[in-house]
Design a protein around this motif. Structure first.
Motif, mmCIF file in Angstrom:
data_model
loop_
_atom_site.group_PDB
_atom_site.id
_atom_site.type_symbol
_atom_site.label_atom_id
_atom_site.label_comp_id
_atom_site.label_asym_id
_atom_site.label_seq_id
_atom_site.Cartn_x
_atom_site.Cartn_y
_atom_site.Cartn_z
ATOM 1 N N LEU A 83 85.840 27.231 -9.644
ATOM 2 C CA LEU A 83 86.446 25.969 -10.050
ATOM 3 C C LEU A 83 87.330 25.368 -8.962
ATOM 4 O O LEU A 83 87.572 24.160 -8.949
ATOM 5 C CB LEU A 83 87.263 26.163 -11.331
ATOM 6 C CG LEU A 83 86.453 26.496 -12.586
ATOM 7 C CD1 LEU A 83 87.383 26.802 -13.747
ATOM 8 C CD2 LEU A 83 85.516 25.366 -12.927
ATOM 9 N N VAL A 84 87.788 26.196 -8.043
ATOM 10 C CA VAL A 84 88.669 25.725 -6.971
ATOM 11 C C VAL A 84 87.867 25.263 -5.748
ATOM 12 O O VAL A 84 88.359 24.450 -4.962
ATOM 13 C CB VAL A 84 89.663 26.855 -6.582
ATOM 14 C CG1 VAL A 84 90.546 26.449 -5.433
ATOM 15 C CG2 VAL A 84 90.499 27.242 -7.779
ATOM 16 N N PHE A 85 86.643 25.732 -5.608
ATOM 17 C CA PHE A 85 85.839 25.414 -4.423
ATOM 18 C C PHE A 85 85.704 23.918 -4.137
ATOM 19 O O PHE A 85 85.827 23.506 -2.980
ATOM 20 C CB PHE A 85 84.453 26.051 -4.523
ATOM 21 C CG PHE A 85 84.418 27.515 -4.170
ATOM 22 C CD1 PHE A 85 85.546 28.198 -3.761
ATOM 23 C CD2 PHE A 85 83.231 28.217 -4.250
ATOM 24 C CE1 PHE A 85 85.505 29.544 -3.445
ATOM 25 C CE2 PHE A 85 83.173 29.562 -3.927
ATOM 26 C CZ PHE A 85 84.318 30.212 -3.524
ATOM 27 N N PRO A 86 85.446 23.060 -5.133
ATOM 28 C CA PRO A 86 85.324 21.627 -4.813
ATOM 29 C C PRO A 86 86.597 21.008 -4.240
ATOM 30 O O PRO A 86 86.523 20.029 -3.501
ATOM 31 C CB PRO A 86 84.960 20.980 -6.157
ATOM 32 C CG PRO A 86 84.291 22.057 -6.918
ATOM 33 C CD PRO A 86 85.010 23.316 -6.514
ATOM 34 N N LEU A 87 87.755 21.577 -4.544
ATOM 35 C CA LEU A 87 88.998 21.051 -3.975
ATOM 36 C C LEU A 87 89.027 21.210 -2.461
ATOM 37 O O LEU A 87 89.633 20.410 -1.751
ATOM 38 C CB LEU A 87 90.206 21.752 -4.590
ATOM 39 C CG LEU A 87 90.473 21.471 -6.063
ATOM 40 C CD1 LEU A 87 91.619 22.338 -6.554
ATOM 41 C CD2 LEU A 87 90.777 20.004 -6.278
ATOM 42 N N PHE A 88 88.374 22.260 -1.972
ATOM 43 C CA PHE A 88 88.327 22.522 -0.533
ATOM 44 C C PHE A 88 87.023 22.041 0.090
ATOM 45 O O PHE A 88 86.698 22.416 1.217
ATOM 46 C CB PHE A 88 88.524 24.014 -0.267
ATOM 47 C CG PHE A 88 89.854 24.534 -0.741
ATOM 48 C CD1 PHE A 88 91.024 24.151 -0.115
ATOM 49 C CD2 PHE A 88 89.933 25.379 -1.837
ATOM 50 C CE1 PHE A 88 92.252 24.622 -0.559
ATOM 51 C CE2 PHE A 88 91.155 25.858 -2.293
ATOM 52 C CZ PHE A 88 92.322 25.471 -1.650
ATOM 53 N N HIS A 89 86.284 21.245 -0.658
ATOM 54 C CA HIS A 89 85.014 20.665 -0.212
ATOM 55 C C HIS A 89 83.985 21.725 0.183
ATOM 56 O O HIS A 89 83.180 21.509 1.078
ATOM 57 C CB HIS A 89 85.226 19.675 0.923
ATOM 58 C CG HIS A 89 86.164 18.571 0.556
ATOM 59 N ND1 HIS A 89 85.828 17.592 -0.356
ATOM 60 C CD2 HIS A 89 87.437 18.311 0.931
ATOM 61 C CE1 HIS A 89 86.851 16.773 -0.504
ATOM 62 N NE2 HIS A 89 87.851 17.185 0.249
ATOM 63 N N VAL A 136 78.880 22.947 -8.834
ATOM 64 C CA VAL A 136 79.766 24.092 -8.613
ATOM 65 C C VAL A 136 80.768 24.207 -9.757
ATOM 66 O O VAL A 136 81.046 25.312 -10.247
ATOM 67 C CB VAL A 136 80.481 23.983 -7.246
ATOM 68 C CG1 VAL A 136 81.531 25.063 -7.083
ATOM 69 C CG2 VAL A 136 79.465 24.064 -6.114
ATOM 70 N N LEU A 137 81.299 23.088 -10.218
ATOM 71 C CA LEU A 137 82.227 23.115 -11.351
ATOM 72 C C LEU A 137 81.544 23.620 -12.627
ATOM 73 O O LEU A 137 82.114 24.423 -13.368
ATOM 74 C CB LEU A 137 82.817 21.723 -11.597
ATOM 75 C CG LEU A 137 83.861 21.245 -10.614
ATOM 76 C CD1 LEU A 137 84.234 19.786 -10.867
ATOM 77 C CD2 LEU A 137 85.096 22.122 -10.669
ATOM 78 N N VAL A 138 80.317 23.169 -12.872
ATOM 79 C CA VAL A 138 79.574 23.614 -14.057
ATOM 80 C C VAL A 138 79.317 25.115 -13.976
ATOM 81 O O VAL A 138 79.499 25.848 -14.958
ATOM 82 C CB VAL A 138 78.258 22.816 -14.213
ATOM 83 C CG1 VAL A 138 77.350 23.451 -15.244
ATOM 84 C CG2 VAL A 138 78.552 21.371 -14.585
ATOM 85 N N LEU A 139 78.911 25.593 -12.803
ATOM 86 C CA LEU A 139 78.705 27.042 -12.630
ATOM 87 C C LEU A 139 80.017 27.798 -12.815
ATOM 88 O O LEU A 139 80.044 28.875 -13.414
ATOM 89 C CB LEU A 139 78.109 27.337 -11.256
ATOM 90 C CG LEU A 139 76.648 26.940 -11.053
ATOM 91 C CD1 LEU A 139 76.242 27.132 -9.591
ATOM 92 C CD2 LEU A 139 75.734 27.720 -11.968
ATOM 93 N N GLY A 140 81.102 27.242 -12.307
ATOM 94 C CA GLY A 140 82.408 27.883 -12.469
ATOM 95 C C GLY A 140 82.805 28.000 -13.925
ATOM 96 O O GLY A 140 83.244 29.068 -14.381
#
Length: 176
Positions: A23-29, A148-152
């Protein structure tokens, strides 16, 4: 709490941490879906292999079957170009969900054969797992950061569902 319950609890906590990390990965692109999905499947397969090795005295093959399901899905994801065709990512996740649902159904049958009332909880969590999995699969047609958010969210909720089994078994044993 016996050794198997402790190992199951630790695996569920690692799955919750893995889902939270996604869930944090998209924040860091960091939204490269293929390596992320392969990494989470590899981590989940490795953790369940370790779980099987540590608890093989209990003759519970759920960890081994889960490792095999994760490896099969890992090979499918490796072969498909999920970065260009979002449908392939949904297909790979759906294949994994089907295999995991069969494994969880077998585990519920194991509890039912031993007249353990935990089988009802296993069926309820199986239904929730399938519903969450279908919702995640349906929503994988967006951009990479949403994928990525959906997988998270999927792996976070899956980890929470996995947490119920060892805690419930422990509470039932403590009650007796």
């Amino acid at each position: 709490m016996n050794k198997k319950q402790i190992v199951d609890l630790i695996i569920a906590i690692f799955l919750i941490i893995g889902g939270s990390t996604l869930l944090v990965f998209p924040l860091f692109h960091f939204v490269s879906v293929k390596p992320i999905f392969m990494g989470i499947l590899g981590m989940y397969g490795l953790l369940n292999l370790i779980q099987f090795i540590l608890t093989k005295e209990a003759k519970d093959y759920e960890g081994l079957f889960t490792t095999i399901a994760s490896l099969i899905t890992l090979v499918v994801v490796w072969k498909l170009d999920i970065a260009k065709v979002p449908w392939y990512l949904a297909l790979a996740l759906f294949i994994w969900i089907i295999m995991m649902a069969l494994i969880k159904l077998k585990k519920a049958d194991y509890y039912n054969d031993r007249k353990n009332s935990v089988w009802i909880l296993k069926i309820v969590t199986l239904i929730f797992f399938i519903l969450i999995g279908l919702l995640a699969t349906i929503n994988l047609y967006y951009e990479a950061d949403v994928q990525v958010l959906v997988l998270g969210f999927f792996f976070l909720v899956h980890g929470m569902l996995e947490l119920f089994d060892p805690l419930t078994v422990y509470l039932i044993e403590k009650k007796k």
